[in-house]
Design a protein around this motif. Sequence first.
Motif, PDB file in Angstrom:
ATOM      1  N   PHE A   1      -4.076  -3.166  -1.301  1.00  0.00           N
ATOM      2  CA  PHE A   1      -3.676  -4.278  -0.451  1.00  0.00           C
ATOM      3  C   PHE A   1      -4.438  -4.128   0.854  1.00  0.00           C
ATOM      4  CE2 PHE A   1      -0.468  -6.689   2.091  1.00  0.00           C
ATOM      5  CZ  PHE A   1      -0.488  -7.847   1.350  1.00  0.00           C
ATOM      6  N   LYS A   2      -5.467  -4.966   1.035  1.00  0.00           N
ATOM      7  CA  LYS A   2      -6.306  -4.895   2.230  1.00  0.00           C
ATOM      8  C   LYS A   2      -6.407  -6.283   2.830  1.00  0.00           C
ATOM      9  CE  LYS A   2      -9.015  -1.012   0.756  1.00  0.00           C
ATOM     10  NZ  LYS A   2      -9.895  -0.196   1.534  1.00  0.00           N
ATOM     11  N   TRP A   3      -6.353  -6.352   4.138  1.00  0.00           N
ATOM     12  CA  TRP A   3      -6.438  -7.628   4.842  1.00  0.00           C
ATOM     13  C   TRP A   3      -5.383  -8.607   4.307  1.00  0.00           C
ATOM     14  CZ3 TRP A   3     -11.135  -5.397   3.124  1.00  0.00           C
ATOM     15  CH2 TRP A   3     -11.847  -4.759   4.132  1.00  0.00           C
ATOM     16  N   ARG A   4      -4.223  -8.060   3.909  1.00  0.00           N
ATOM     17  CA  ARG A   4      -3.059  -8.806   3.433  1.00  0.00           C
ATOM     18  C   ARG A   4      -3.279  -9.545   2.114  1.00  0.00           C
ATOM     19  NH1 ARG A   4      -1.663 -11.170   9.211  1.00  0.00           N
ATOM     20  NH2 ARG A   4      -3.096 -12.705   8.414  1.00  0.00           N
ATOM     21  N   ILE A   5      -4.234  -9.081   1.308  1.00  0.00           N
ATOM     22  CA  ILE A   5      -4.454  -9.650  -0.022  1.00  0.00           C
ATOM     23  C   ILE A   5      -4.802  -8.530  -1.013  1.00  0.00           C
ATOM     24  CG2 ILE A   5      -5.112 -11.989   0.681  1.00  0.00           C
ATOM     25  CD1 ILE A   5      -8.016 -11.151   0.513  1.00  0.00           C
ATOM     26  N   PRO A   6      -4.596  -8.766  -2.311  1.00  0.00           N
ATOM     27  CA  PRO A   6      -4.927  -7.751  -3.327  1.00  0.00           C
ATOM     28  C   PRO A   6      -6.437  -7.628  -3.538  1.00  0.00           C
ATOM     29  CG  PRO A   6      -3.285  -9.316  -4.156  1.00  0.00           C
ATOM     30  CD  PRO A   6      -3.832  -9.874  -2.883  1.00  0.00           C
ATOM     31  N   PHE A   7      -6.928  -6.396  -3.467  1.00  0.00           N
ATOM     32  CA  PHE A   7      -8.330  -6.061  -3.703  1.00  0.00           C
ATOM     33  C   PHE A   7      -8.413  -5.123  -4.885  1.00  0.00           C
ATOM     34  CE2 PHE A   7      -9.539  -7.726   0.332  1.00  0.00           C
ATOM     35  CZ  PHE A   7     -10.913  -7.762   0.373  1.00  0.00           C
ATOM     36  N   TYR A   8      -9.348  -5.379  -5.766  1.00  0.00           N
ATOM     37  CA  TYR A   8      -9.622  -4.457  -6.858  1.00  0.00           C
ATOM     38  C   TYR A   8     -10.865  -3.647  -6.522  1.00  0.00           C
ATOM     39  CZ  TYR A   8      -6.185  -5.966 -10.233  1.00  0.00           C
ATOM     40  OH  TYR A   8      -5.012  -6.196 -10.884  1.00  0.00           O
ATOM     41  N   TYR A   9     -10.747  -2.332  -6.766  1.00  0.00           N
ATOM     42  CA  TYR A   9     -11.864  -1.411  -6.574  1.00  0.00           C
ATOM     43  C   TYR A   9     -12.140  -0.707  -7.891  1.00  0.00           C
ATOM     44  CZ  TYR A   9     -12.229  -1.557  -1.484  1.00  0.00           C
ATOM     45  OH  TYR A   9     -12.457  -1.943  -0.193  1.00  0.00           O
ATOM     46  N   SER A  10     -13.394  -0.395  -8.110  1.00  0.00           N
ATOM     47  CA  SER A  10     -13.793   0.416  -9.253  1.00  0.00           C
ATOM     48  C   SER A  10     -14.801   1.440  -8.762  1.00  0.00           C
ATOM     49  CB  SER A  10     -14.425  -0.453 -10.337  1.00  0.00           C
ATOM     50  OG  SER A  10     -14.880   0.341 -11.404  1.00  0.00           O
ATOM     51  N   ARG A  11     -14.551   2.689  -9.075  1.00  0.00           N
ATOM     52  CA  ARG A  11     -15.423   3.778  -8.635  1.00  0.00           C
ATOM     53  C   ARG A  11     -15.659   3.723  -7.128  1.00  0.00           C
ATOM     54  NH1 ARG A  11     -19.802   2.232 -12.759  1.00  0.00           N
ATOM     55  NH2 ARG A  11     -18.350   0.611 -13.214  1.00  0.00           N
ATOM     56  N   ASP A  12     -14.587   3.484  -6.382  1.00  0.00           N
ATOM     57  CA  ASP A  12     -14.597   3.426  -4.919  1.00  0.00           C
ATOM     58  C   ASP A  12     -15.416   2.280  -4.339  1.00  0.00           C
ATOM     59  OD1 ASP A  12     -12.895   5.635  -4.677  1.00  0.00           O
ATOM     60  OD2 ASP A  12     -14.588   7.018  -4.840  1.00  0.00           O
ATOM     61  N   LEU A  13     -15.771   1.298  -5.165  1.00  0.00           N
ATOM     62  CA  LEU A  13     -16.499   0.139  -4.676  1.00  0.00           C
ATOM     63  C   LEU A  13     -15.655  -1.119  -4.856  1.00  0.00           C
ATOM     64  CD1 LEU A  13     -20.031   0.813  -6.192  1.00  0.00           C
ATOM     65  CD2 LEU A  13     -19.334   1.088  -3.822  1.00  0.00           C
ATOM     66  N   PRO A  14     -15.649  -2.026  -3.861  1.00  0.00           N
ATOM     67  CA  PRO A  14     -14.893  -3.268  -4.007  1.00  0.00           C
ATOM     68  C   PRO A  14     -15.466  -4.110  -5.145  1.00  0.00           C
ATOM     69  CG  PRO A  14     -15.984  -3.149  -1.860  1.00  0.00           C
ATOM     70  CD  PRO A  14     -16.334  -1.915  -2.593  1.00  0.00           C
ATOM     71  N   LEU A  15     -14.592  -4.579  -6.006  1.00  0.00           N
ATOM     72  CA  LEU A  15     -14.989  -5.352  -7.173  1.00  0.00           C
ATOM     73  C   LEU A  15     -14.721  -6.846  -6.954  1.00  0.00           C
ATOM     74  CD1 LEU A  15     -15.891  -5.185 -10.167  1.00  0.00           C
ATOM     75  CD2 LEU A  15     -13.502  -4.788 -10.741  1.00  0.00           C
ATOM     76  N   CYS A  16     -13.502  -7.170  -6.515  1.00  0.00           N
ATOM     77  CA  CYS A  16     -13.111  -8.556  -6.287  1.00  0.00           C
ATOM     78  C   CYS A  16     -11.781  -8.559  -5.540  1.00  0.00           C
ATOM     79  CB  CYS A  16     -12.979  -9.311  -7.603  1.00  0.00           C
ATOM     80  SG  CYS A  16     -11.727  -8.653  -8.715  1.00  0.00           S
ATOM     81  N   TYR A  17     -11.368  -9.740  -5.118  1.00  0.00           N
ATOM     82  CA  TYR A  17     -10.033  -9.849  -4.535  1.00  0.00           C
ATOM     83  C   TYR A  17      -9.397 -11.164  -4.954  1.00  0.00           C
ATOM     84  CZ  TYR A  17     -12.152 -12.593  -0.698  1.00  0.00           C
ATOM     85  OH  TYR A  17     -12.823 -13.524   0.053  1.00  0.00           O
ATOM     86  N   LEU A  18      -8.080 -11.203  -4.843  1.00  0.00           N
ATOM     87  CA  LEU A  18      -7.292 -12.364  -5.220  1.00  0.00           C
ATOM     88  C   LEU A  18      -6.646 -12.943  -3.972  1.00  0.00           C
ATOM     89  CD1 LEU A  18      -5.537 -10.670  -8.258  1.00  0.00           C
ATOM     90  CD2 LEU A  18      -7.393 -12.336  -8.371  1.00  0.00           C
TER      91      LEU A  18
ATOM     92  N   MET B   1       7.713  -0.750  -5.109  1.00  0.00           N
ATOM     93  CA  MET B   1       6.650  -1.644  -5.502  1.00  0.00           C
ATOM     94  C   MET B   1       5.551  -1.603  -4.442  1.00  0.00           C
ATOM     95  SD  MET B   1       6.784  -5.776  -6.269  1.00  0.00           S
ATOM     96  CE  MET B   1       8.373  -5.605  -6.962  1.00  0.00           C
ATOM     97  N   LYS B   2       4.320  -1.584  -4.921  1.00  0.00           N
ATOM     98  CA  LYS B   2       3.177  -1.556  -4.016  1.00  0.00           C
ATOM     99  C   LYS B   2       2.990  -2.932  -3.369  1.00  0.00           C
ATOM    100  CE  LYS B   2       0.735   1.963  -6.630  1.00  0.00           C
ATOM    101  NZ  LYS B   2      -0.481   2.295  -7.376  1.00  0.00           N
ATOM    102  N   PRO B   3       2.436  -2.961  -2.152  1.00  0.00           N
ATOM    103  CA  PRO B   3       2.269  -4.244  -1.453  1.00  0.00           C
ATOM    104  C   PRO B   3       1.429  -5.272  -2.223  1.00  0.00           C
ATOM    105  CG  PRO B   3       1.934  -2.428   0.070  1.00  0.00           C
ATOM    106  CD  PRO B   3       2.063  -1.825  -1.301  1.00  0.00           C
ATOM    107  N   ALA B   4       0.380  -4.842  -2.914  1.00  0.00           N
ATOM    108  CA  ALA B   4      -0.448  -5.786  -3.675  1.00  0.00           C
ATOM    109  C   ALA B   4       0.340  -6.401  -4.819  1.00  0.00           C
ATOM    110  CB  ALA B   4      -1.703  -5.102  -4.196  1.00  0.00           C
ATOM    111  N   GLU B   5       1.162  -5.592  -5.469  1.00  0.00           N
ATOM    112  CA  GLU B   5       2.005  -6.102  -6.552  1.00  0.00           C
ATOM    113  C   GLU B   5       3.053  -7.068  -5.998  1.00  0.00           C
ATOM    114  OE1 GLU B   5       3.369  -2.349  -7.949  1.00  0.00           O
ATOM    115  OE2 GLU B   5       1.678  -2.073  -9.310  1.00  0.00           O
ATOM    116  N   ALA B   6       3.627  -6.732  -4.862  1.00  0.00           N
ATOM    117  CA  ALA B   6       4.617  -7.603  -4.228  1.00  0.00           C
ATOM    118  C   ALA B   6       3.983  -8.945  -3.848  1.00  0.00           C
ATOM    119  CB  ALA B   6       5.217  -6.921  -3.005  1.00  0.00           C
TER     120      ALA B   6
END
Length: 128
Positions: free
Chosen positions: A37-54, A1-6
């Motif tokens: 998983f960046k800065w210990r939280i889930p980040f979504y990227y689209s086309r290599d650009l940060p979109l949002c994080y949870l 399992m990936k860290p963001a999913e965990a």
Amino acid sequence: MKPAEAYILNQDEPYRSILLQLQMIIESVVPDCELYFKWRIPFYYSRDLPLCYLNQSKDYVDLAFWHGEQLEKFQDNYVKTNRKSVMSLRYKSLDDIDDEIVVYVIEQQLRINTNPFKMILGSKKKLK
């Protein structure tokens, strides 16, 4: 399992369900997005650009994003207090999630299509 999913699956309820619902909305709007998983939280990227994080914090979940000042709709829903460049939608229960607002924010982030980290770093350089 990936860290963001965990990160998502290891949260207590109701936060796990909130995160899973937000994940489902984001991935249905942007099927080719990548979850990291960046800065210990889930980040979504689209086309290599940060979109949002949870981020689950205290008694809520934030769906955080940049470029909020460019969004015309739903301004009253954005949490911006004590923040310089990030805004968020904040949820304490599944019932708080309004799909229309989440879809709007994600679609607008895609439309703006600008790397927020370069903007933030660029503005700091101008201040020197």
